[in-house]
Motif scaffolding. Structure first.
Motif, PDB file in Angstrom:
ATOM      1  N   TYR A 162       0.842  -1.201   0.000  1.00  0.00           N
ATOM      2  CA  TYR A 162       0.000   0.000   0.000  1.00  0.00           C
ATOM      3  C   TYR A 162       0.881   1.257   0.000  1.00  0.00           C
ATOM      4  O   TYR A 162       2.037   1.222   0.426  1.00  0.00           O
ATOM      5  CB  TYR A 162      -0.855   0.074   1.264  1.00  0.00           C
ATOM      6  CG  TYR A 162      -1.926  -0.972   1.436  1.00  0.00           C
ATOM      7  CD1 TYR A 162      -3.226  -0.752   0.979  1.00  0.00           C
ATOM      8  CD2 TYR A 162      -1.666  -2.165   2.109  1.00  0.00           C
ATOM      9  CE1 TYR A 162      -4.227  -1.699   1.179  1.00  0.00           C
ATOM     10  CE2 TYR A 162      -2.655  -3.112   2.312  1.00  0.00           C
ATOM     11  CZ  TYR A 162      -3.936  -2.874   1.855  1.00  0.00           C
ATOM     12  OH  TYR A 162      -4.918  -3.804   2.062  1.00  0.00           O
ATOM     13  N   VAL A 165      -2.766   7.524   1.072  1.00  0.00           N
ATOM     14  CA  VAL A 165      -3.376   8.504   0.188  1.00  0.00           C
ATOM     15  C   VAL A 165      -2.841   9.885   0.569  1.00  0.00           C
ATOM     16  O   VAL A 165      -2.716  10.215   1.736  1.00  0.00           O
ATOM     17  CB  VAL A 165      -4.913   8.471   0.313  1.00  0.00           C
ATOM     18  CG1 VAL A 165      -5.537   9.634  -0.452  1.00  0.00           C
ATOM     19  CG2 VAL A 165      -5.450   7.149  -0.199  1.00  0.00           C
ATOM     20  N   LEU A 182      -6.206   6.086   5.441  1.00  0.00           N
ATOM     21  CA  LEU A 182      -6.590   5.558   4.149  1.00  0.00           C
ATOM     22  C   LEU A 182      -5.355   5.314   3.293  1.00  0.00           C
ATOM     23  O   LEU A 182      -4.450   6.153   3.208  1.00  0.00           O
ATOM     24  CB  LEU A 182      -7.526   6.534   3.435  1.00  0.00           C
ATOM     25  CG  LEU A 182      -8.093   6.073   2.086  1.00  0.00           C
ATOM     26  CD1 LEU A 182      -8.950   4.820   2.258  1.00  0.00           C
ATOM     27  CD2 LEU A 182      -8.911   7.207   1.451  1.00  0.00           C
ATOM     28  N   ARG A 184      -3.878   3.369  -0.527  1.00  0.00           N
ATOM     29  CA  ARG A 184      -4.206   2.833  -1.849  1.00  0.00           C
ATOM     30  C   ARG A 184      -3.448   1.524  -2.066  1.00  0.00           C
ATOM     31  O   ARG A 184      -2.236   1.448  -1.852  1.00  0.00           O
ATOM     32  CB  ARG A 184      -3.831   3.832  -2.934  1.00  0.00           C
ATOM     33  CG  ARG A 184      -4.166   3.392  -4.365  1.00  0.00           C
ATOM     34  CD  ARG A 184      -3.766   4.439  -5.382  1.00  0.00           C
ATOM     35  NE  ARG A 184      -4.593   5.639  -5.242  1.00  0.00           N
ATOM     36  CZ  ARG A 184      -4.167   6.781  -4.694  1.00  0.00           C
ATOM     37  NH1 ARG A 184      -2.936   6.864  -4.192  1.00  0.00           N
ATOM     38  NH2 ARG A 184      -4.968   7.825  -4.626  1.00  0.00           N
ATOM     39  N   TYR A 243     -11.854  -1.387   2.913  1.00  0.00           N
ATOM     40  CA  TYR A 243     -12.315  -0.005   2.832  1.00  0.00           C
ATOM     41  C   TYR A 243     -13.779   0.134   3.234  1.00  0.00           C
ATOM     42  O   TYR A 243     -14.131   0.974   4.054  1.00  0.00           O
ATOM     43  CB  TYR A 243     -12.120   0.486   1.394  1.00  0.00           C
ATOM     44  CG  TYR A 243     -12.607   1.890   1.134  1.00  0.00           C
ATOM     45  CD1 TYR A 243     -11.943   2.991   1.655  1.00  0.00           C
ATOM     46  CD2 TYR A 243     -13.737   2.111   0.333  1.00  0.00           C
ATOM     47  CE1 TYR A 243     -12.382   4.281   1.400  1.00  0.00           C
ATOM     48  CE2 TYR A 243     -14.179   3.399   0.064  1.00  0.00           C
ATOM     49  CZ  TYR A 243     -13.497   4.475   0.608  1.00  0.00           C
ATOM     50  OH  TYR A 243     -13.941   5.750   0.353  1.00  0.00           O
ATOM     51  N   TYR A 260      -8.629   0.348  -2.262  1.00  0.00           N
ATOM     52  CA  TYR A 260      -8.262   1.091  -1.057  1.00  0.00           C
ATOM     53  C   TYR A 260      -8.428   0.220   0.183  1.00  0.00           C
ATOM     54  O   TYR A 260      -9.114  -0.803   0.163  1.00  0.00           O
ATOM     55  CB  TYR A 260      -9.126   2.351  -0.911  1.00  0.00           C
ATOM     56  CG  TYR A 260      -8.865   3.388  -1.978  1.00  0.00           C
ATOM     57  CD1 TYR A 260      -7.907   4.378  -1.789  1.00  0.00           C
ATOM     58  CD2 TYR A 260      -9.574   3.360  -3.182  1.00  0.00           C
ATOM     59  CE1 TYR A 260      -7.649   5.326  -2.778  1.00  0.00           C
ATOM     60  CE2 TYR A 260      -9.319   4.299  -4.171  1.00  0.00           C
ATOM     61  CZ  TYR A 260      -8.362   5.276  -3.962  1.00  0.00           C
ATOM     62  OH  TYR A 260      -8.106   6.208  -4.940  1.00  0.00           O
TER      63      TYR A 260
END
Length: 288
Positions: A162, A165, A182, A184, A243, A260
């Protein structure tokens, strides 16, 4: 992040670095190298010069490319390191798929233990190998301020990674006071050696990742700069959450939502505290 030098200076520096690497190869051919047997290693091959040249060339390239904290290698330097690592074979660090560790199809009872060996480390970079038995997991963790090259030498593994964000979005969970950020999803795939070298950067490329061994495997990691508590580059571990589940959504979610996840900081997992250090017994590096 600071990226040093203009394009012309980088090209001149790259030519100079490759010249130094070629000169070092001549020294290696004269001096030779070493090798020995231990868990994860094979007996030395007769042509020691060939294996020594490969690891020495990688060492000299790292020495030229990594300039210390706060810097990111130039694209041409990244490409050079990738090309060197793409050509690395298990034999270049005295590994063999024929040894019992890599022929094993199952593990002993209990939590599979991971071993690691440090080939070289200085303030600007480190080179190490991780040995994972089947089903072993290197937990989800970050690489603060680092550029990392990972080359799977033997076996198969699943990699999930990941990036946060930007700008970072976070929420407080209703069940606890923990905070989730959060992120991505960058990679969520199986890899089998031989395969291309992966590269991650301080904020992109999958800086936060986890490895899960499918078969016994060995992965060569090059980090620049290495972890350092004194320089605020300590490792942080995470737990990922879907997510939509965190948002309590009734929707099944589209493809975009599945890209996400929410990352929650955790204490050091047990898997990270049970790694066994072993001595590096592959071809020696000549610190020119």
């Amino acid at each position: 992040m600071k990226i040093e030098g203009s394009s012309s200076r980088k090209e001149k520096r790259s030519r100079k670095d490759m010249g130094a690497i070629r000169s070092a190869e001549k020294v290696i051919r004269k001096k030779g190298g070493g090798g020995a047997c231990e868990r994860g290693y094979r007996k030395p091959r007769r042509r020691v010069e060939a294996t020594s040249t490969a690891i020495q060339r990688l060492f000299l390239a790292c020495k030229a490319v990594f300039k210390g904290p706060g810097t990111v290698p130039a694209p041409t330097d990244v490409q050079m390191l990738q090309q060197l690592l793409d050509k690395m074979r298990p034999e270049d660090v005295d590994l063999s798929a024929d040894i019992p560790f890599f022929r094993a199809r199952s593990t002993d009872r209990g939590t599979p233990r991971i071993s690691y060996t440090t080939i070289y480390q200085c303030k600007n970079f480190s080179m190490c190998i991780f040995f994972l038995p089947p089903t072993a997991v290197i937990p989800l963790h970050n690489h603060p301020g680092m550029t990392v090259f990972s080359k799977l030498l033997l076996g198969s593994m699943h990699i999930k990674s990941y990036d946060f964000v930007d700008p970072a979005k976070s929420i407080n969970t209703t069940a606890s006071s923990s905070r989730m950020n959060l992120a991505r999803l960058v990679v969520d795939s199986d890899f089998t050696a031989p395969c291309d070298t992966s590269v991650l950067y301080p904020t992109t490329g999958g800086n936060i990742h986890t490895f899960t061994a499918i078969t016994p495997c060995a992965i060569l990691d090059v980090l620049g700069p290495p972890y350092s508590k004194e320089d605020d580059r300590d490792i942080t571990y995470y737990r990922d959450h879907p997510y939509l589940s965190v948002l309590d959504s009734d929707s099944a979610g589209g493809d975009e939502d599945r890209r996400y996840g929410w990352l929650e900081e955790t204490d050091v997992p047990d898997e990270a505290t049970t790694m066994d250090p072993i001595k590096y017994l592959g071809p020696r590096i000549i610190p020119i």
